[in-house]
Design a protein around this motif. Structure first.
Motif, PDB file in Angstrom:
ATOM      1  N   ASP A  20       4.866  31.833  64.460  1.00 22.00           N
ATOM      2  CA  ASP A  20       5.234  31.626  63.057  1.00 22.00           C
ATOM      3  C   ASP A  20       4.005  31.240  62.227  1.00 22.00           C
ATOM      4  N   VAL A  21       3.209  30.337  62.790  1.00 22.72           N
ATOM      5  CA  VAL A  21       2.000  29.868  62.077  1.00 22.72           C
ATOM      6  C   VAL A  21       0.988  31.004  61.979  1.00 22.72           C
ATOM      7  N   ASP A  22       0.787  31.739  63.076  1.00 21.98           N
ATOM      8  CA  ASP A  22      -0.161  32.865  63.075  1.00 21.98           C
ATOM      9  C   ASP A  22       0.245  33.926  62.055  1.00 21.98           C
ATOM     10  N   ASP A  23       1.553  34.187  61.948  1.00 24.97           N
ATOM     11  CA  ASP A  23       2.053  35.161  60.967  1.00 24.97           C
ATOM     12  C   ASP A  23       1.775  34.683  59.542  1.00 24.97           C
ATOM     13  N   ALA A  24       1.935  33.364  59.322  1.00 29.43           N
ATOM     14  CA  ALA A  24       1.684  32.787  57.990  1.00 29.43           C
ATOM     15  C   ALA A  24       0.202  32.874  57.639  1.00 29.43           C
ATOM     16  N   VAL A  25      -0.663  32.643  58.640  1.00 23.84           N
ATOM     17  CA  VAL A  25      -2.115  32.756  58.431  1.00 23.84           C
ATOM     18  C   VAL A  25      -2.474  34.199  58.074  1.00 23.84           C
ATOM     19  N   GLU A  37       4.475  23.634  56.056  1.00 23.61           N
ATOM     20  CA  GLU A  37       4.966  24.500  54.980  1.00 23.61           C
ATOM     21  C   GLU A  37       5.979  25.513  55.512  1.00 23.61           C
ATOM     22  N   VAL A  38       5.662  26.099  56.682  1.00 24.10           N
ATOM     23  CA  VAL A  38       6.577  27.066  57.305  1.00 24.10           C
ATOM     24  C   VAL A  38       7.904  26.385  57.650  1.00 24.10           C
ATOM     25  N   LYS A  39       7.803  25.142  58.111  1.00 24.20           N
ATOM     26  CA  LYS A  39       8.995  24.351  58.464  1.00 24.20           C
ATOM     27  C   LYS A  39       9.882  24.169  57.232  1.00 24.20           C
ATOM     28  N   MET A  40       9.251  23.842  56.087  1.00 26.02           N
ATOM     29  CA  MET A  40       9.995  23.647  54.836  1.00 26.02           C
ATOM     30  C   MET A  40      10.648  24.952  54.372  1.00 26.02           C
ATOM     31  N   LYS A  41       9.939  26.061  54.547  1.00 31.77           N
ATOM     32  CA  LYS A  41      10.497  27.358  54.154  1.00 31.77           C
ATOM     33  C   LYS A  41      11.723  27.699  55.005  1.00 31.77           C
ATOM     34  N   PRO A  77       5.420  41.737  42.489  1.00 30.38           N
ATOM     35  CA  PRO A  77       5.409  41.014  43.778  1.00 30.38           C
ATOM     36  C   PRO A  77       5.004  39.548  43.645  1.00 30.38           C
ATOM     37  N   ASP A  78       3.986  39.290  42.802  1.00 33.35           N
ATOM     38  CA  ASP A  78       3.531  37.903  42.605  1.00 33.35           C
ATOM     39  C   ASP A  78       4.582  37.075  41.863  1.00 33.35           C
ATOM     40  N   ILE A  79       5.231  37.689  40.873  1.00 37.77           N
ATOM     41  CA  ILE A  79       6.280  36.978  40.129  1.00 37.77           C
ATOM     42  C   ILE A  79       7.422  36.610  41.065  1.00 37.77           C
ATOM     43  N   LYS A  80       7.850  37.574  41.883  1.00 37.59           N
ATOM     44  CA  LYS A  80       8.948  37.315  42.823  1.00 37.59           C
ATOM     45  C   LYS A  80       8.573  36.202  43.805  1.00 37.59           C
ATOM     46  N   GLY A  81       7.346  36.260  44.304  1.00 34.17           N
ATOM     47  CA  GLY A  81       6.883  35.220  45.231  1.00 34.17           C
ATOM     48  C   GLY A  81       6.909  33.846  44.588  1.00 34.17           C
ATOM     49  N   TYR A  82       6.453  33.777  43.332  1.00 37.66           N
ATOM     50  CA  TYR A  82       6.437  32.515  42.592  1.00 37.66           C
ATOM     51  C   TYR A  82       7.854  31.988  42.369  1.00 37.66           C
ATOM     52  N   LEU A  83       8.757  32.855  41.904  1.00 39.07           N
ATOM     53  CA  LEU A  83      10.131  32.437  41.606  1.00 39.07           C
ATOM     54  C   LEU A  83      10.902  32.056  42.873  1.00 39.07           C
ATOM     55  N   GLU A  84      10.635  32.782  43.961  1.00 39.71           N
ATOM     56  CA  GLU A  84      11.267  32.433  45.250  1.00 39.71           C
ATOM     57  C   GLU A  84      10.828  31.033  45.678  1.00 39.71           C
ATOM     58  N   ASN A  85       9.534  30.788  45.524  1.00 37.12           N
ATOM     59  CA  ASN A  85       8.990  29.474  45.884  1.00 37.12           C
ATOM     60  C   ASN A  85       9.630  28.374  45.036  1.00 37.12           C
TER      61      ASN A  85
END
Length: 379
Positions: free
Chosen positions: A102-107, A141-145, A315-323
């Motif tokens: 999970d961490v490697d994928d996030a990196v 961060e991955v844990k929170m997601k 894509p950036d807007i969606k990422g921001y709003l999802e966050n």
């Protein structure tokens, strides 16, 4: 006798070190029977008190435990530790786990966004973050997601993204920008003066003699900048290598002097004027003097004023709003957990009441000091 004294000193040292360890492990707050220790508080407080902004402002937060800034950071750290304890407990109850994959994928996801692993390494180096520390924080961060995902869907529709785009058009407008690299030879007359004055052999020099030495040092730095400029002009492809080896702007030096794209308001006037007068793949005719020293500037690209189209920004807007949705769902959960939690301030110094009282006293003292200074000015 000396032997007895040595043994006594060693014994005292052992007691003192043991005391430090005990204090670090001392429980200051319990959250549903989960302990928060003095050591955990100190670690998080030090991290926030020593951040880049505080350093840049020259503020030593820890020098005054009654200062307003110290008390604000203290209150924030206490709250963050309580929230962390509550969320960790909730994550454990839900059986949420984060694997190395999970961490490697996030990196990998971050590297893909930045463009390369080298870019990530440079970014971490810039902010003084080790690879292990980065992975540790990324794991949280991955844990929170994962927790946010369990709380409900955070997906964002095209319509929501388009609405955000239409309501924030200024965020997607870009003035004309230049991309440049530079080599900086620092010049700080005040610092040079202090160095010269602190040298014992200059003790007898008067102000004019010291000034002459300062001017001499500045000329030497200008000569160095001119020599580097001449070398860079011979082969522009070696500019990055020269910057890495010689630039005194350590943040950009590791990137071969690259400053990325910037508009004319983002740099000091002298630097912007020179950079915006140049064409791509050209170097400044002479070193540009600013308040920071001498800059050898190479412009590598230019971008005309433009507006990022919606499809490219989507894509950036969606990422921001999802966050944002994930943060909101975790905030709601946190408030609910807080209401139902049993929080015991074992050390009363860390209680909300004590914090509120200390902040009020700090404000009062600050107002009194300000009043006294005004009265002194009147006299």
């Amino acid at each position: 006798m000396k032997g007895k004294k040595l043994l006594a000193t060693l014994a005292l040292s052992a007691v003192l070190f043991a005391g430090c360890g005990l204090k670090s492990g001392e429980t200051i707050i319990t959250v549903n029977d989960k302990k928060i220790t003095q050591g955990q508080f100190d670690e998080m407080f030090n991290k926030q008190a020593n951040n880049g902004m505080m350093k840049a402002l020259g503020i030593d937060v820890k020098s005054d435990k009654n200062s307003f800034i110290y008390l604000l950071i203290k209150e924030r750290v206490i709250n963050e530790l309580i929230v962390k304890a509550l969320l960790e407990d909730e994550i454990a109850k839900r059986g949420i786990e984060v694997t190395n994959k999970d961490v490697d994928d996030a990196v990998k996801e971050i590297i893909d966004k930045l463009g390369s692993k080298e870019q990530l390494d440079n970014l971490l180096k810039e902010h003084g973050i080790s690879a292990s520390q980065f992975k540790k924080e990324l794991k949280e961060e991955v844990k929170m997601k994962k927790l946010a995902k369990e709380l409900g869907s955070s997906s964002v529709s095209d319509a929501e993204a388009k609405k955000f785009y239409n309501e924030n058009t200024n965020k997607f407008k870009h003035p004309e920008r230049v991309r440049a690299s530079h080599i900086l030879i620092s010049v700080n007359p005040e610092e040079i003066t202090e160095i010269i004055k602190s040298d014992a052999k200059n003790k007898e020099l008067d102000d004019s003699a010291i000034k002459a030495k300062v001017d001499e040092e500045i000329k030497a730095k200008e000569a160095k900048a001119n020599a580097l400029l001449a070398e860079a002009k011979k082969d522009l492809s070696q500019f990055a290598k020269l910057a890495k080896e010689n630039s005194e702007d350590t943040t950009s030096a590791v990137k071969g002097g690259d400053l990325g794209f910037f508009n004319d308001k983002e740099m000091v006037p002298e630097f912007s004027k020179a950079a915006f007068s140049m064409k791509p793949n050209t170097i400044s005719d002479k070193p540009v003097r600013t308040q920071y020293g001498y800059h050898i500037i190479m412009v590598t690209d230019r971008a005309a004023a433009s507006t990022t189209p919606f499809e490219k920004a989507k894509p950036d807007i969606k990422g921001y709003l999802e966050n944002q949705k994930q943060i909101e769902s975790i905030d709601k959960l946190t408030e609910s957990l807080k209401k139902n939690a049993k929080i015991d301030y074992v050390n009363p110094e860390y209680s909300p009441e004590a914090g509120k009282k200390a902040i009020q006293e700090s404000i009062k003292n600050s107002e009194e000091t300000s009043k006294q200074l005004k009265e002194q000015k009147k006299k």
